[in-house]
Design a protein around this motif. Sequence first.
Motif, PDB file in Angstrom:
ATOM      1  N   GLY A   1       0.790  -1.221   0.000  1.00 42.12           N
ATOM      2  CA  GLY A   1       0.000   0.000   0.000  1.00 42.12           C
ATOM      3  C   GLY A   1       0.824   1.273   0.000  1.00 42.12           C
ATOM      4  O   GLY A   1       0.278   2.380   0.037  1.00 42.12           O
ATOM      5  N   LYS A   2       2.148   1.158  -0.055  1.00 43.44           N
ATOM      6  CA  LYS A   2       3.005   2.338  -0.046  1.00 43.44           C
ATOM      7  C   LYS A   2       3.023   3.022  -1.414  1.00 43.44           C
ATOM      8  O   LYS A   2       2.956   2.365  -2.450  1.00 43.44           O
ATOM      9  N   MET A   3       3.127   4.356  -1.392  1.00 45.65           N
ATOM     10  CA  MET A   3       3.180   5.117  -2.643  1.00 45.65           C
ATOM     11  C   MET A   3       4.507   4.867  -3.348  1.00 45.65           C
ATOM     12  O   MET A   3       5.573   4.874  -2.723  1.00 45.65           O
ATOM     13  N   GLN A   4       4.445   4.654  -4.669  1.00 47.25           N
ATOM     14  CA  GLN A   4       5.641   4.462  -5.481  1.00 47.25           C
ATOM     15  C   GLN A   4       6.025   5.729  -6.236  1.00 47.25           C
ATOM     16  O   GLN A   4       7.195   6.061  -6.350  1.00 47.25           O
ATOM     17  N   TRP A   5       5.028   6.415  -6.793  1.00 43.95           N
ATOM     18  CA  TRP A   5       5.276   7.686  -7.463  1.00 43.95           C
ATOM     19  C   TRP A   5       3.965   8.459  -7.578  1.00 43.95           C
ATOM     20  O   TRP A   5       2.886   7.903  -7.401  1.00 43.95           O
ATOM     21  N   GLN A   6       4.077   9.738  -7.889  1.00 46.79           N
ATOM     22  CA  GLN A   6       2.910  10.583  -8.143  1.00 46.79           C
ATOM     23  C   GLN A   6       3.212  11.515  -9.299  1.00 46.79           C
ATOM     24  O   GLN A   6       4.286  12.123  -9.359  1.00 46.79           O
ATOM     25  N   TRP A   7       2.260  11.619 -10.223  1.00 42.95           N
ATOM     26  CA  TRP A   7       2.348  12.584 -11.321  1.00 42.95           C
ATOM     27  C   TRP A   7       1.245  13.605 -11.140  1.00 42.95           C
ATOM     28  O   TRP A   7       0.069  13.252 -11.018  1.00 42.95           O
ATOM     29  N   ASP A   8       1.613  14.889 -11.122  1.00 44.11           N
ATOM     30  CA  ASP A   8       0.660  15.978 -10.927  1.00 44.11           C
ATOM     31  C   ASP A   8       0.264  16.574 -12.271  1.00 44.11           C
ATOM     32  O   ASP A   8       1.130  16.954 -13.073  1.00 44.11           O
ATOM     33  N   SER A   9      -1.034  16.704 -12.487  1.00 42.13           N
ATOM     34  CA  SER A   9      -1.504  17.261 -13.759  1.00 42.13           C
ATOM     35  C   SER A   9      -1.500  18.777 -13.763  1.00 42.13           C
ATOM     36  O   SER A   9      -1.463  19.400 -14.840  1.00 42.13           O
ATOM     37  N   THR A  10      -1.550  19.401 -12.596  1.00 40.41           N
ATOM     38  CA  THR A  10      -1.525  20.870 -12.498  1.00 40.41           C
ATOM     39  C   THR A  10      -0.653  21.281 -11.310  1.00 40.41           C
ATOM     40  O   THR A  10      -0.382  20.478 -10.416  1.00 40.41           O
ATOM     41  N   PRO A  11      -0.228  22.556 -11.264  1.00 35.78           N
ATOM     42  CA  PRO A  11       0.614  23.029 -10.160  1.00 35.78           C
ATOM     43  C   PRO A  11      -0.171  23.086  -8.843  1.00 35.78           C
ATOM     44  O   PRO A  11      -1.407  22.986  -8.833  1.00 35.78           O
ATOM     45  N   PRO A  12       0.516  23.270  -7.737  1.00 35.47           N
ATOM     46  CA  PRO A  12      -0.166  23.398  -6.445  1.00 35.47           C
ATOM     47  C   PRO A  12      -1.125  24.583  -6.429  1.00 35.47           C
ATOM     48  O   PRO A  12      -0.920  25.590  -7.115  1.00 35.47           O
TER      49      PRO A  12
END
Length: 532
Positions: A206-217
């Motif tokens: 269940g650990k996060m491997q990666w994240q891709w953000d579609s827009t800025p914060p």
Amino acid sequence: MKLLKSAWFVSASVWTALVLFPCGLNAQGVDASMLRNPPADSWPTYHGDYSGRRHSRLTQISRANVGELGLAWAFQTGQAAELKSSPLLVDGILYFTVPENVWAVDARSGHLIWHYVNPPTKGDHIGNRGVGMYKNWLYFLIPDGHLLCLNAKDGTVRWKVEIADVNKGYWTTMAPLVVGDHVIVGVSGDFDNLPGYLRAIDPETGKMQWQWDSTPPAGTPKAATGGMTWMTGTYDPKLNLTYWGTGNPTPVLNGSTRPGNNMYTCSIVAIDPETGKLAWAFQVSPHDTHDWDAVEIPVLVDGDFRGQPRKMVMQSSRNGYFVVVDRTDGEGLLTVPYGPVNWSLGIDKQGHPIPNPQKEPAPDGRLIAPDEGGLTNYRSPSFDPQTGLFIVDAHPSYSLYFAKPADGNYGWAGADYGLWGKGVIEAIDYKTGKIRWSHEGGRRGDGAGVLTTDSGLTFTGDEYGNMLALDTRTGKTLWHAGTGAPMQTSPMTYELDGRQYVVTGSGSVLFAWVLPIDSTPKNTARKRTPRN
């Protein structure tokens, strides 16, 4: 329609029945080979396979005998929520969902095996698209932004992790996509100014491997938020790329605070499943101000395009355009409307629509086609390789859009009012974008997803609650059956013990359809399909 009384079973039970139906105890589960090449007795992913074509090689139910199709069984969920999920089939068991509920049902009889009920949570309960599966584990998103790992044998919870913060305004509805040892999930939440993203989770821990953000914060000057990722993507194993559609920017109807094209909202994106890195993006709706997500299924097709062999990704987008893109590099090959579209000035050299500033929402209103629901929505299209037809549930429509200064620049930031619309099943020639045939589906446009088969059949539904079998070549109705409620799901099919089943959902009931034994072709009747 013939009713197969001997096979008909309606279940409203909500109890565990592993003793009566032990098939789940010996399940072999899902492995990489099944996901890449699903056998006839399985439907192991949301789309059936990684391509998103929702096309089956099964031929037992054909144009010649579909008129004999009858009900094998029906399963009543007993829930007020409508079925919007696409069932998975693995080891003879169907797994399907509504928010906070997962059922495991015997695919031959419709008998309940187990039912998981999650305690009530926060978050929008708008619907749930289904589960993902890896080995003997199911992956299920609940409305409050948590991902659950369930034992496919009995529905017990293995672990639970937070994917998104419901207190910020996120919720989760999608069916996870399993690629290798990655469970890839997306998020929803365009009532607030929140960035969208994809996240890969380790299926064991269940650990996060990666994240891709579609827009800025949120709070980035002159930048859009949004770009939610609420529909299941597709995957090309040879290129090792996943393909996703992203949602609209926020604030939704007020674009004044987010100048420019607002990348990577309303886009088809290619993401490396191992790293989460963006390979390329094609924006279907630059600077959207009409809530037209581009999350519709990115369908993968290999074929000839203008005399050249191409690896393509196709989408019938909510904004009214059908697009064909080279999936190796994101080159636009074709962008054409497939219904009424009046918001653009044309198409640029790269194949992107050019927004007309005069069609942005305004205080005195703007007449826009299509309406806010779009020319299509989340229900799956299908690509038939024999005819080259991309078949989609379309919704020609018009709406009035308003900008309301009092609503400011947060969340929805405006209003829209539907004026007219109808439902049409359209068959689009992928090489030209021309509509080869259309089939009327009702005055409001609440249609269903689409399934095609190698036997030349198209299965879908209309707003009146009819399940339809159409001739894929012409759109002619060959068979229909009333189900009592409109279909919000996309049909799927499988073969068990030499019999082909077609499964649809209407309202809160899941239906399975088969040919009578005496109409089943002898070369496949009673033949058991080996399991992987």
